[in-house]
Design a protein around this motif. Sequence first.
Motif, short mmCIF file in Angstrom:
data_model
loop_
_atom_site.label_atom_id
_atom_site.label_comp_id
_atom_site.label_asym_id
_atom_site.label_seq_id
_atom_site.Cartn_x
_atom_site.Cartn_y
_atom_site.Cartn_z
N UNK B 142 0.85 -1.19 0.00
CA UNK B 142 0.00 0.00 0.00
C UNK B 142 0.88 1.24 0.00
N UNK B 143 0.41 2.28 -0.64
CA UNK B 143 1.21 3.49 -0.77
C UNK B 143 1.18 4.26 0.54
N UNK B 144 2.36 4.67 1.03
CA UNK B 144 2.42 5.45 2.27
C UNK B 144 3.04 6.82 2.05
N UNK B 145 3.83 6.97 1.00
CA UNK B 145 4.50 8.25 0.79
C UNK B 145 4.58 8.57 -0.69
N UNK B 146 4.96 9.79 -0.97
CA UNK B 146 4.79 10.30 -2.32
C UNK B 146 5.88 11.31 -2.64
N UNK B 147 6.46 11.20 -3.81
CA UNK B 147 7.49 12.14 -4.26
C UNK B 147 7.19 12.48 -5.72
N UNK B 148 6.96 13.76 -6.05
CA UNK B 148 6.56 14.08 -7.42
C UNK B 148 7.72 14.07 -8.41
N UNK B 149 7.40 13.84 -9.66
CA UNK B 149 8.27 14.03 -10.84
C UNK B 149 9.46 13.07 -10.98
N UNK B 150 10.03 12.59 -9.86
CA UNK B 150 11.30 11.87 -9.94
C UNK B 150 11.21 10.64 -10.86
N UNK B 151 10.02 10.05 -10.95
CA UNK B 151 9.87 8.85 -11.75
C UNK B 151 10.04 9.05 -13.24
N UNK B 152 10.02 10.30 -13.69
CA UNK B 152 10.19 10.57 -15.12
C UNK B 152 11.50 10.00 -15.64
N UNK B 153 12.51 9.98 -14.78
CA UNK B 153 13.81 9.45 -15.19
C UNK B 153 13.65 8.02 -15.70
N UNK B 154 12.93 7.19 -14.91
CA UNK B 154 12.78 5.79 -15.34
C UNK B 154 11.84 5.66 -16.53
N UNK B 155 10.80 6.49 -16.57
CA UNK B 155 9.88 6.41 -17.71
C UNK B 155 10.63 6.70 -19.01
N UNK B 156 11.44 7.77 -18.99
CA UNK B 156 12.20 8.14 -20.19
C UNK B 156 13.16 7.02 -20.56
N UNK B 157 13.80 6.45 -19.53
CA UNK B 157 14.79 5.40 -19.82
C UNK B 157 14.15 4.14 -20.39
N UNK B 158 12.95 3.78 -19.92
CA UNK B 158 12.33 2.58 -20.47
C UNK B 158 11.78 2.83 -21.87
N UNK B 159 11.31 4.04 -22.11
CA UNK B 159 10.71 4.29 -23.42
C UNK B 159 11.74 4.63 -24.48
N UNK B 160 12.86 5.21 -24.06
CA UNK B 160 13.95 5.52 -25.00
C UNK B 160 15.23 4.87 -24.47
N UNK B 161 15.40 3.57 -24.74
CA UNK B 161 16.54 2.84 -24.16
C UNK B 161 17.87 3.43 -24.56
N UNK B 162 17.92 4.10 -25.71
CA UNK B 162 19.19 4.66 -26.19
C UNK B 162 19.77 5.65 -25.17
N UNK B 163 18.87 6.44 -24.54
CA UNK B 163 19.30 7.41 -23.54
C UNK B 163 19.93 6.69 -22.35
#
Lengths: 190, 180
Positions: B142-163
């Motif tokens: 279950x979710x207990x804490x929250x941090x905005x925006x930081x996950x974009x790093x992994x999203x970009x890396x999975x969608x553009x593996x070249x980066x």
Amino acid sequence: MVYFLRSSSQLSRPEAEEKNNPKMHSFGYRANALLTFAITILAFMCGIASLSDNFNSPSPSAQVQVLNINWFQKQPNGNDEVSMTMNISADLQSLFTWNTKQVFVFLAAEYETSKNSLNQISLWDGIIPSKEHAKFWIHTSNKYRFIDQGSNLRGREFNLTLHWHVMPKTGKMFVDKIVMPGYRLQDDYR
Amino acid sequence: MGWIGETVDSIKSLQIRQVLTQTVSLGMIVTSALIIWKALMCITGSESPVVVVLSGSMEPGFKRGDILFLHMSTDPIRAGEIVVFNVDGREIPIVHRVIKVHERQDTGEVDVLTKGDNNYGDDRLLYAQGQLWLQRHHIMGRAVGFLPYVGWVTIIMTEKPIIKYILIGALGLLVVTSKE
């Protein structure tokens, strides 16, 4: 993460060493040190913002009236279902702090049956985006279907509980509720 | 060709002790990251203590790219909690809110129904065919804490593996070439 761990070890170097090592002044090292410092400060501020929520001691209030049982029947598969109209009024303004992004609030019917030790059924929910909207009054029928697992709703006593989840801009989420006991469904289907 | 010759010379001129130091420090970085991740797994009791939100179904609470910290305790699941669950036949776990709970008197097993805050209807359409409720074993945490925006790093890396490869390459090069 890798970058962060690496650069923090470099920051802790004694300054005297810098003079002997021209590499310390290269663009890469400066950028690295700046980035590390910025991320550390940002993380620290996020932590402080989340901690500051603990100093807020809210005093919310809520009232619910069941105005009408619209219909009350047994489904063909044997489960009881009821539809009701309610008046919900609440004042949740004291939940908002400077680190509050939104408050998710929902009203749940909670009761015990011979089959289940706890049944929680959300009847209505809403998202409060700001403090100005936190004192509200709403006239609604149940948004989600009030269906029992089985046929145990006739004459059933239940609590209506107003729960809220405070979602922060960053950090820990807070949860609390107001239990309003003493509601009872009628003895016959209609 | 002159450039290659110079590079070869510079590699030859590296002392073996220095190369060893670089290798060890690289190993330290990798293992410390691993230690932190595994320690988080132990503390939170969840097999993935941190997840990235991939869809907008929980907006405006959680946006795409936000990071959630999960906790998996033995506490019973209650309505209103935000849980991460796996559905049979779906690879990617889903983060949604619990709206109905039925807990058995005799066994203590729970039937749970979830819904995304931003979705119109409940999640029965997302569950496996014919599945009406989630059970305890579907829920990862279950979710207990929250941090905005930081996950974009992994999203970009999975969608553009070249980066991702460029970044790993650059970091590796930096570690190997830096003279400390």
